[in-house]
Every structure is written in structure tokens, then in C-alpha cells.
Design an enzyme around this catalytic site. Structure first.
Site, PDB file in Angstrom:
ATOM      1  N   CYS A  24      32.128  12.206  11.308  1.00 35.24           N
ATOM      2  CA  CYS A  24      31.398  13.040  12.273  1.00 35.24           C
ATOM      3  C   CYS A  24      32.189  14.309  12.598  1.00 35.24           C
ATOM      4  CB  CYS A  24      31.149  12.203  13.526  1.00 35.24           C
ATOM      5  SG  CYS A  24      30.563  13.113  14.956  1.00 35.24           S
ATOM      6  N   CYS A  30      32.776  14.968  16.285  1.00 32.33           N
ATOM      7  CA  CYS A  30      33.772  14.003  16.776  1.00 32.33           C
ATOM      8  C   CYS A  30      35.182  14.520  16.489  1.00 32.33           C
ATOM      9  CB  CYS A  30      33.590  12.643  16.103  1.00 32.33           C
ATOM     10  SG  CYS A  30      32.018  11.830  16.430  1.00 32.33           S
TER      11      CYS A  30
END
Length: 132
Positions: free
Chosen positions: A29, A32
């Protein structure tokens, strides 16, 4: 305090007392990975708060238990009660504001509201019948 890896094994040890900030993330991600240094910096600045990272790929049961549908998701727990959960990476000022707001919460009022909701049937209590 640095961030800690949170797993099913250690979750209950960290979540019941004080303030806990959780970052639900995955290695694939991009947002993230962008948020990680902001979260780490805050963990160094606020040593009285537990900062935990939950890898949603490795800890699927925790992610499912908290109904995580998008990552990153930031969650704040205070004294064992989830008081904030929101998907999306936060910029540093927003994370600092969240921390300020969580610190300022009147937990007695929140516990009373939960009890009142359970008593009126607007919310369910723990399955064992105990009170928060």
C-alpha cells in the site's frame, strides 16, 4: 517510544489501558508507506502513548475483527474503548490534532454514554454481560 508490531497475541496486552494509536497497513500500500514516517515520528514525540502497527496481510483476523475495509486506517483506543477510526493517511498536523483530541476526552462521560446506550437497547454490551 517506537512503534510496535501488534498481533493477535499481544493485542489484549496493549489495548486496555491508556491511549493506543493503531495503524492498519500493508506493505503493498503506497499511502501506508507514505504515512509510516509520520506515524513513527509521532511515536517518538509522544512516549506516553502506545503506537502499534497492524499488518493486515499477516493479521487478517484483527483486520476482520475491526471491519477494516480500506488501508491505511488509523484507530485510537483509550482505556479499552475505540474512540476514533478512519481510513486514510493523516498529515502530521492532523495526527497531532487527533492525539490532542483523544487526550482531552472525558472518559467518564463516554463510559456513561455507552452504559446508557446499552441500558436503552441502542447498543449491545459484552456477551458475558459485564459492563465497560
Amino acid at each position: 517510544m517506537a512503534t510496535i508490531a501488534v498481533t493477535e497475541t499481544n493485542f489484549n496486552e496493549i489495548a486496555d489501558e491508556g491511549i493506543v494509536l493503531l495503524d492498519f497497513w500493508a506493505s503493498w500500500c503506497g499511502p501506508c508507506r507514505s504515512f509510516a514516517p509520520i506515524f513513527e515520528k509521532a511515536s517518538q514525540k509522544h512516549g506516553d502513548i502506545t503506537f502499534g502497527k497492524i499488518d493486515t496481510e499477516a493479521e487478517r483476523a484483527l483486520a476482520e475483527g475491526f471491519e477494516i475495509t480500506a488501508i491505511p486506517t488509523i484507530m485510537a483506543i483509550r482505556d479499552g474503548i475505540v474512540v476514533f477510526a478512519q481510513p486514510g493517511a493523516l498529515p502530521e498536523p492532523a495526527l497531532e490534532d487527533l492525539i490532542r483530541q483523544v487526550r482531552a476526552l472525558d472518559m467518564e462521560a463516554i463510559r456513561k454514554e455507552i452504559t446508557d446506550d446499552i441500558d436503552s437497547g441502542r447498543a449491545e454490551g459484552p456477551e458475558d454481560g459485564s459492563r465497560p
